[in-house]
Design a protein around this motif. Structure first.
Motif, PDB file in Angstrom:
ATOM      1  N   THR A  48       0.787   5.267   0.359  1.00 32.61           N
ATOM      2  CA  THR A  48      -0.152   6.236   0.916  1.00 32.61           C
ATOM      3  C   THR A  48       0.245   7.677   0.603  1.00 32.61           C
ATOM      4  O   THR A  48       1.412   7.973   0.289  1.00 32.61           O
ATOM      5  CB  THR A  48      -0.280   6.085   2.432  1.00 32.61           C
ATOM      6  OG1 THR A  48       0.996   6.299   3.028  1.00 32.61           O
ATOM      7  CG2 THR A  48      -0.794   4.712   2.800  1.00 32.61           C
ATOM      8  N   THR A  96      -3.109   0.563  -3.678  1.00 31.89           N
ATOM      9  CA  THR A  96      -2.735  -0.781  -3.258  1.00 31.89           C
ATOM     10  C   THR A  96      -2.437  -1.636  -4.475  1.00 31.89           C
ATOM     11  O   THR A  96      -3.191  -1.617  -5.460  1.00 31.89           O
ATOM     12  CB  THR A  96      -3.856  -1.419  -2.427  1.00 31.89           C
ATOM     13  OG1 THR A  96      -4.092  -0.619  -1.257  1.00 31.89           O
ATOM     14  CG2 THR A  96      -3.467  -2.824  -1.986  1.00 31.89           C
ATOM     15  N   LYS A 128     -12.867   7.574  -7.626  1.00 33.52           N
ATOM     16  CA  LYS A 128     -13.066   6.753  -6.428  1.00 33.52           C
ATOM     17  C   LYS A 128     -12.192   5.503  -6.456  1.00 33.52           C
ATOM     18  O   LYS A 128     -11.515   5.173  -5.491  1.00 33.52           O
ATOM     19  CB  LYS A 128     -14.535   6.380  -6.288  1.00 33.52           C
ATOM     20  CG  LYS A 128     -14.857   5.720  -4.955  1.00 33.52           C
ATOM     21  CD  LYS A 128     -16.349   5.556  -4.781  1.00 33.52           C
ATOM     22  CE  LYS A 128     -16.678   5.001  -3.413  1.00 33.52           C
ATOM     23  NZ  LYS A 128     -18.137   4.832  -3.222  1.00 33.52           N
ATOM     24  N   ASN A 129     -12.198   4.767  -7.562  1.00 33.28           N
ATOM     25  CA  ASN A 129     -11.374   3.559  -7.698  1.00 33.28           C
ATOM     26  C   ASN A 129     -11.466   3.114  -9.151  1.00 33.28           C
ATOM     27  O   ASN A 129     -11.994   2.046  -9.457  1.00 33.28           O
ATOM     28  CB  ASN A 129     -11.876   2.466  -6.759  1.00 33.28           C
ATOM     29  CG  ASN A 129     -11.001   1.216  -6.800  1.00 33.28           C
ATOM     30  OD1 ASN A 129      -9.861   1.259  -7.271  1.00 33.28           O
ATOM     31  ND2 ASN A 129     -11.538   0.100  -6.326  1.00 33.28           N
ATOM     32  N   TYR A 144     -10.926  13.123  -4.536  1.00 35.58           N
ATOM     33  CA  TYR A 144     -10.218  11.854  -4.678  1.00 35.58           C
ATOM     34  C   TYR A 144      -8.839  12.092  -5.269  1.00 35.58           C
ATOM     35  O   TYR A 144      -8.606  13.060  -5.994  1.00 35.58           O
ATOM     36  CB  TYR A 144     -11.003  10.906  -5.580  1.00 35.58           C
ATOM     37  CG  TYR A 144     -12.209  10.307  -4.904  1.00 35.58           C
ATOM     38  CD1 TYR A 144     -13.488  10.786  -5.170  1.00 35.58           C
ATOM     39  CD2 TYR A 144     -12.078   9.262  -3.992  1.00 35.58           C
ATOM     40  CE1 TYR A 144     -14.595  10.242  -4.547  1.00 35.58           C
ATOM     41  CE2 TYR A 144     -13.179   8.715  -3.365  1.00 35.58           C
ATOM     42  CZ  TYR A 144     -14.440   9.215  -3.643  1.00 35.58           C
ATOM     43  OH  TYR A 144     -15.540   8.679  -3.036  1.00 35.58           O
ATOM     44  N   ALA A 154      -5.124   9.083   1.110  1.00 33.81           N
ATOM     45  CA  ALA A 154      -5.448   8.306  -0.076  1.00 33.81           C
ATOM     46  C   ALA A 154      -4.418   7.192  -0.208  1.00 33.81           C
ATOM     47  O   ALA A 154      -3.251   7.369   0.162  1.00 33.81           O
ATOM     48  CB  ALA A 154      -5.435   9.186  -1.318  1.00 33.81           C
ATOM     49  N   SER A 155      -4.845   6.051  -0.730  1.00 34.51           N
ATOM     50  CA  SER A 155      -3.955   4.905  -0.852  1.00 34.51           C
ATOM     51  C   SER A 155      -4.064   4.264  -2.228  1.00 34.51           C
ATOM     52  O   SER A 155      -5.157   4.209  -2.805  1.00 34.51           O
ATOM     53  CB  SER A 155      -4.284   3.843   0.204  1.00 34.51           C
ATOM     54  OG  SER A 155      -4.172   4.361   1.513  1.00 34.51           O
ATOM     55  N   SER A 189      -8.138   3.777  -2.741  1.00 35.92           N
ATOM     56  CA  SER A 189      -9.073   4.008  -1.649  1.00 35.92           C
ATOM     57  C   SER A 189      -8.761   5.339  -0.985  1.00 35.92           C
ATOM     58  O   SER A 189      -7.731   5.964  -1.257  1.00 35.92           O
ATOM     59  CB  SER A 189      -9.022   2.858  -0.629  1.00 35.92           C
ATOM     60  OG  SER A 189      -7.734   2.782  -0.038  1.00 35.92           O
ATOM     61  N   ARG A 190      -9.673   5.731  -0.103  1.00 34.34           N
ATOM     62  CA  ARG A 190      -9.505   7.002   0.620  1.00 34.34           C
ATOM     63  C   ARG A 190     -10.130   6.861   1.995  1.00 34.34           C
ATOM     64  O   ARG A 190     -11.220   6.299   2.127  1.00 34.34           O
ATOM     65  CB  ARG A 190     -10.194   8.124  -0.159  1.00 34.34           C
ATOM     66  CG  ARG A 190     -10.113   9.495   0.472  1.00 34.34           C
ATOM     67  CD  ARG A 190     -10.896  10.520  -0.333  1.00 34.34           C
ATOM     68  NE  ARG A 190     -12.337  10.352  -0.225  1.00 34.34           N
ATOM     69  CZ  ARG A 190     -13.238  11.202  -0.743  1.00 34.34           C
ATOM     70  NH1 ARG A 190     -12.815  12.259  -1.421  1.00 34.34           N
ATOM     71  NH2 ARG A 190     -14.526  10.978  -0.609  1.00 34.34           N
ATOM     72  N   SER A 191      -9.468   7.387   3.006  1.00 33.20           N
ATOM     73  CA  SER A 191     -10.015   7.405   4.359  1.00 33.20           C
ATOM     74  C   SER A 191      -9.523   8.668   5.052  1.00 33.20           C
ATOM     75  O   SER A 191      -8.313   8.859   5.221  1.00 33.20           O
ATOM     76  CB  SER A 191      -9.577   6.167   5.147  1.00 33.20           C
ATOM     77  OG  SER A 191     -10.082   6.213   6.465  1.00 33.20           O
ATOM     78  N   SER A 234      -5.497  -0.947  -7.061  1.00 30.98           N
ATOM     79  CA  SER A 234      -6.768  -0.433  -6.557  1.00 30.98           C
ATOM     80  C   SER A 234      -6.515   0.822  -5.740  1.00 30.98           C
ATOM     81  O   SER A 234      -5.397   1.052  -5.260  1.00 30.98           O
ATOM     82  CB  SER A 234      -7.501  -1.481  -5.715  1.00 30.98           C
ATOM     83  OG  SER A 234      -6.736  -1.825  -4.581  1.00 30.98           O
ATOM     84  N   ARG A 293       0.851  -1.188   0.000  1.00 31.89           N
ATOM     85  CA  ARG A 293       0.000   0.000   0.000  1.00 31.89           C
ATOM     86  C   ARG A 293       0.887   1.238   0.000  1.00 31.89           C
ATOM     87  O   ARG A 293       1.751   1.392   0.876  1.00 31.89           O
ATOM     88  CB  ARG A 293      -0.930   0.020   1.205  1.00 31.89           C
ATOM     89  CG  ARG A 293      -1.788   1.277   1.301  1.00 31.89           C
ATOM     90  CD  ARG A 293      -2.778   1.190   2.428  1.00 31.89           C
ATOM     91  NE  ARG A 293      -3.812   0.191   2.166  1.00 31.89           N
ATOM     92  CZ  ARG A 293      -4.804  -0.092   3.010  1.00 31.89           C
ATOM     93  NH1 ARG A 293      -4.879   0.539   4.170  1.00 31.89           N
ATOM     94  NH2 ARG A 293      -5.679  -1.009   2.707  1.00 31.89           N
TER      95      ARG A 293
END
Lengths: 108, 121
Positions: free
Chosen positions: A21, A73, A50-51, A31, A70-71, A64-66, A62, A19
């Protein structure tokens, strides 16, 4: 903050998951997009919105976001994934673009 | 083939002027923003600015405002990046990129091969 922060270097064993980041306040609104750059080549887009993967990008990538992170992977990293990876986002004002400093991925 | 065709490498002396180009091929040039991205030797990517070819509206990064000029000739599907007083620190690869908006998000889906600019006395 109007910056995107990436780890300078990450390594992964062949076939394992890694991953990458990127931290920044802009990710609370927008995003990330991600770019792969191999030595002597132009960057290419590998992930956006988004992906979403552009045509031709393997599904082992892939996104993602939290919160403010953002990541990107890579599930089952391959030798050809060794490259520099840059995150990007629209900034919190909505008028500027930001790049992270880049992460050098080594596949062992 | 959809591509951004950039002009060739340049070697200039400090204080000289330079204009490099980026021609959009295989798509509706006026329908997408064009941006310029700098990569100094061994360093990361830096966004310089973008333009809307349709109305020539331009926005610069604060880091590059006043240092370069971005322009476009819509009639020949070509964007430009120009310097009036080159410095050794302008030595870099300059990429033109197609700047896309999806919902509120921005990204760069098409990259040129880059123009290497070397400034040296």
């Amino acid at each position: 903050s109007s910056e995107l922060t990436q780890d300078p270097a990450v390594s992964v064993a062949l076939g394992q998951t890694v991953r990458i980041t990127c931290q920044g306040d802009s990710f609370r609104t927008y995003y990330a997009s991600w770019y792969q750059q191999k030595p002597g080549q132009s960057p290419i887009l590998v992930m956006y919105a988004k992906n979403n993967r552009p045509s031709g990008i393997p599904d082992r990538f892939s996104g993602s976001r939290s919160g403010n992170t953002a990541s990107l992977t890579i599930t089952g990293a391959q030798a050809e994934d060794e490259a520099d990876y840059y995150c990007h986002s629209r900034d919190i004002t909505g008028y500027q673009n930001l790049f992270g400093g880049g992460t050098k991925l080594t596949v062992l | 083939e959809v591509q951004l065709l950039q002009s060739g490498a340049e070697v200039k002396q400090p204080g000289e002027s330079l204009k490099i180009s980026c021609k959009g091929l295989g798509y509706s040039f006026s329908s997408f923003y064009i941006a310029w991205v700098r990569q100094m030797p061994g360093k990361g990517l830096e966004w310089m600015g973008y333009l809307n070819p349709d109305d020539s509206n331009i926005r610069y990064s604060p880091s590059f405002q006043g240092q370069v000029t971005i322009s476009v000739d819509k009639a020949i599907n070509t964007a430009y990046l120009q310097w009036n007083n080159l410095k050794a620190s302008d030595t870099a690869i300059y990429y033109c990129v197609r700047h896309i908006t999806v919902n509120a998000d921005w990204y760069f889906d098409l990259w040129g091969r880059g123009t290497l600019v070397t400034v040296s006395s």
